[in-house]
Design an enzyme around this catalytic site. Structure first.
Site, PDB file in Angstrom:
ATOM      1  N   ASP A  82      -0.204  -7.505   1.182  1.00 24.90           N
ATOM      2  CA  ASP A  82       0.360  -6.184   1.489  1.00 24.90           C
ATOM      3  C   ASP A  82       1.881  -6.212   1.530  1.00 24.90           C
ATOM      4  O   ASP A  82       2.507  -5.642   2.429  1.00 24.90           O
ATOM      5  CB  ASP A  82      -0.189  -5.643   2.808  1.00 24.90           C
ATOM      6  CG  ASP A  82       0.003  -4.135   2.928  1.00 24.90           C
ATOM      7  OD1 ASP A  82       0.147  -3.480   1.892  1.00 24.90           O
ATOM      8  OD2 ASP A  82       0.042  -3.624   4.052  1.00 24.90           O
ATOM      9  N   LEU A 106      -3.940 -28.619   2.697  1.00 23.03           N
ATOM     10  CA  LEU A 106      -4.048 -30.009   3.137  1.00 23.03           C
ATOM     11  C   LEU A 106      -5.437 -30.578   2.903  1.00 23.03           C
ATOM     12  O   LEU A 106      -5.591 -31.791   2.741  1.00 23.03           O
ATOM     13  CB  LEU A 106      -3.698 -30.112   4.622  1.00 23.03           C
ATOM     14  CG  LEU A 106      -2.324 -29.589   5.041  1.00 23.03           C
ATOM     15  CD1 LEU A 106      -2.138 -29.789   6.540  1.00 23.03           C
ATOM     16  CD2 LEU A 106      -1.228 -30.283   4.265  1.00 23.03           C
ATOM     17  N   GLY A 107      -6.456 -29.735   2.938  1.00 20.54           N
ATOM     18  CA  GLY A 107      -7.809 -30.230   2.735  1.00 20.54           C
ATOM     19  C   GLY A 107      -8.387 -30.931   3.945  1.00 20.54           C
ATOM     20  O   GLY A 107      -9.230 -31.824   3.793  1.00 20.54           O
ATOM     21  N   VAL A 108      -7.951 -30.554   5.146  1.00 14.38           N
ATOM     22  CA  VAL A 108      -8.492 -31.124   6.370  1.00 14.38           C
ATOM     23  C   VAL A 108      -8.591 -30.032   7.423  1.00 14.38           C
ATOM     24  O   VAL A 108      -7.941 -28.997   7.327  1.00 14.38           O
ATOM     25  CB  VAL A 108      -7.602 -32.269   6.937  1.00 14.38           C
ATOM     26  CG1 VAL A 108      -7.627 -33.475   6.032  1.00 14.38           C
ATOM     27  CG2 VAL A 108      -6.185 -31.779   7.186  1.00 14.38           C
ATOM     28  N   GLY A 154       3.393   6.024   8.026  1.00 16.79           N
ATOM     29  CA  GLY A 154       4.790   6.242   7.649  1.00 16.79           C
ATOM     30  C   GLY A 154       5.684   5.124   8.149  1.00 16.79           C
ATOM     31  O   GLY A 154       6.762   4.891   7.599  1.00 16.79           O
ATOM     32  N   ASN A 155       5.257   4.414   9.215  1.00 12.31           N
ATOM     33  CA  ASN A 155       5.978   3.231   9.670  1.00 12.31           C
ATOM     34  C   ASN A 155       5.713   2.022   8.779  1.00 12.31           C
ATOM     35  O   ASN A 155       6.406   1.004   8.888  1.00 12.31           O
ATOM     36  CB  ASN A 155       5.568   2.860  11.110  1.00 12.31           C
ATOM     37  CG  ASN A 155       6.282   3.696  12.157  1.00 12.31           C
ATOM     38  OD1 ASN A 155       5.720   4.621  12.721  1.00 12.31           O
ATOM     39  ND2 ASN A 155       7.531   3.368  12.418  1.00 12.31           N
ATOM     40  N   SER A 156       4.710   2.122   7.927  1.00 12.84           N
ATOM     41  CA  SER A 156       4.336   0.991   7.081  1.00 12.84           C
ATOM     42  C   SER A 156       5.517   0.510   6.250  1.00 12.84           C
ATOM     43  O   SER A 156       6.206   1.298   5.599  1.00 12.84           O
ATOM     44  CB  SER A 156       3.192   1.385   6.153  1.00 12.84           C
ATOM     45  OG  SER A 156       2.032   1.686   6.888  1.00 12.84           O
ATOM     46  N   HIS A 211       0.809  -1.214   0.000  1.00  9.29           N
ATOM     47  CA  HIS A 211       0.000   0.000   0.000  1.00  9.29           C
ATOM     48  C   HIS A 211       0.846   1.269   0.000  1.00  9.29           C
ATOM     49  O   HIS A 211       0.337   2.345  -0.301  1.00  9.29           O
ATOM     50  CB  HIS A 211      -0.980   0.003   1.187  1.00  9.29           C
ATOM     51  CG  HIS A 211      -0.353   0.212   2.525  1.00  9.29           C
ATOM     52  ND1 HIS A 211      -0.107  -0.799   3.412  1.00  9.29           N
ATOM     53  CD2 HIS A 211       0.078   1.342   3.138  1.00  9.29           C
ATOM     54  CE1 HIS A 211       0.421  -0.309   4.509  1.00  9.29           C
ATOM     55  NE2 HIS A 211       0.548   0.992   4.372  1.00  9.29           N
TER      56      HIS A 211
END
Length: 453
Positions: A232, A365-367, A306-308, A198
């Site tokens: 992000d 994994l599907g579980v 600004g810390n982003s 962003h």
């Protein structure tokens, strides 16, 4: 006799009456009151009153009244215009409370967020609608983000800053009518830099400022290697050599209460390389942001716009997170709720962006597995399988509801976090051995990793 009468009376009237048809004449005599009977003299006005007293005004014509009427009409017209504009924009609703932070982006609409008592924002603002058109850098480089387990003694705060600060840069994203300011982390000496997506979203050009040990800034133009809005994260490439890369640690090793630090550029370039500290408030915190659920590190270290894109650092001077959001609320003042992307998750995504320019399909994994391990008949720990997705990786491998997973990809597992950590290094199509306990015996199965739909 006449003298006594004169003293007793204050006024003597003498009348002279001449002949007929002559007007009578009256004569009067008045004398001043005695000194003791006279009222005291009025005190003189102080000098300052004369200085501030307005001069005597001459009577004017009707211009004053006309001017007053004209000004009153102008004030009414201005107020009416402001009111019409407000209702045209906002309708009959009250204005929303202002949000903290700086920037030129619109605030996220409240109706687009879940009604859970708080609002989370990307850098306190929505992503620009314009497409990011920063020049692209070719993919396929050999640079990779590598995580190093912590070792040695913890560093003092000043030592942490001295170690990491040379690897922190200011990121400037130039947009059509404004500029975005964020922070970045160097992870290769030849100019690969990690930041939040962003920070550069909607930008047509980007540059970074690198500050040396003498406080002198060097500006580099940066190209976009790759980025992903949902995660992000973005990787930039500056045409530079000899930069100081940061050391990246394993965020999975963090525990609640651990000391952490942040370096960034809160509220713009004037406060660059600000150093703050705090603790880990929570690990693996699921936060809903712009329609995406992100698993983040929660910290009370001071983070602001600004810390982003800047580093969250452990007490060994290792980067363990990428600072991304600060929790905000339109109703309450909220402090000490910052969030960072864990490096244990980011490493895979960053390496995908470097190699391919975009994220690769995530194997699943599907579980669903119980978070509480159970002790099996032989004393081993197992995680019970609660559900199996039909046609998924586990279903095709032969995993059934009620099985207990005891090993995954050759490693014994006792928590779901153990399995997720092992899955991060897997790719779609990998063949993964899985050991399960079923009906008193162990079964060795092979799972072919499938992509998330």
């Amino acid at each position: 006799m006449e003298e006594l009468l004169f003293e007793q009376q204050k006024e003597i009237v003498l009348t002279y009456r001449p002949g007929e048809q002559v007007e009578p004449v009256q004569l009067s005599y008045q004398r001043a009151l005695p000194q003791g009977m006279q009222p005291p003299p009025e005190p003189p006005a102080p000098p300052w009153r004369e200085a501030i007293a307005p001069p005597e005004k001459q009577r004017r014509g009707g211009w004053g009244l006309i001017l007053f009427v004209v000004l009153s009409v102008l004030v009414v017209l201005v107020c009416l215009g402001v009111g019409i504009y407000y209702f045209a924009v906002n309708g009959w609703s009250l204005p929303a409370p202002p949000s903290s932070g700086g920037g030129g982006r619109e605030e996220t609409p409240r109706d687009s967020l879940p009604d859970d008592g708080y609002d989370a924002f990307w850098r306190d603002w929505m992503l620009p609608e314009e497409e990011t058109t920063i020049a692209r850098f070719p993919n396929g480089g050999d640079v990779r983000m590598v995580l190093t387990p912590a070792a040695g003694e913890a560093l003092a705060p000043g030592e942490v800053y001295a170690k990491v600060n040379p690897s922190v840069v200011t990121v400037l994203g130039y947009q059509s009518a404004s500029a975005s300011v964020g922070t970045g982390i160097i992870f290769s000496s030849d100019g690969y830099i990690l930041t939040n997506y962003h920070v550069i979203s909607g930008s047509y050009e980007c540059s970074v400022l690198v500050t040396d040990e003498y406080g002198v800034d060097t500006r580099y133009d940066a190209m976009l290697v790759g980025g992903d809005a949902d995660r992000d994260l973005a990787v930039l490439k500056a045409d530079a050599e000899g930069l100081t890369p940061a050391e990246f640690g394993v965020s999975d090793d963090l525990a609640i209460g651990d000391r952490v630090y942040a370096i960034g550029n809160p509220l713009g370039i004037e406060l660059r390389n600000t150093f703050t500290d705090g603790i880990v408030s929570a690990v693996d915190r699921d936060v809903y942001v712009d329609g995406v659920t992100m698993t983040l590190i929660q910290t009370n270290a001071a983070l602001n716009s600004g810390n982003s894109g800047g580093p969250l650092i452990n007490q060994y001077g290792q980067v363990v997170g990428v600072n991304t959001i600060k929790m905000m609320s339109g109703d309450d003042t909220i402090e000490g709720l910052g969030f960072a992307i864990p490096t244990s998750l980011a490493a895979r995504w960053v390496n995908d962006l470097v190699a391919f320019g975009e994220l690769q399909p995530q194997p699943v994994l599907g579980v669903s597995i119980s978070r509480i391990p159970e002790v099996l008949e032989d004393g081993a720990l197992g995680l019970r399988v609660e559900t199996v997705t039909p046609g998924g990786s586990s279903d095709r491998a032969g995993v059934r509801v009620g099985d207990y997973v005891v090993a995954f990809n050759g490693q014994n597992v006792a928590t779901t976090e153990d399995i997720l950590a092992l899955r991060r290094d897997l790719r779609v199509g990998d063949q993964v051995p899985v050991r399960v306990f079923r009906d008193g015996e162990y079964l060795e199965l092979t799972m072919t990793m499938m992509a998330e739909e």
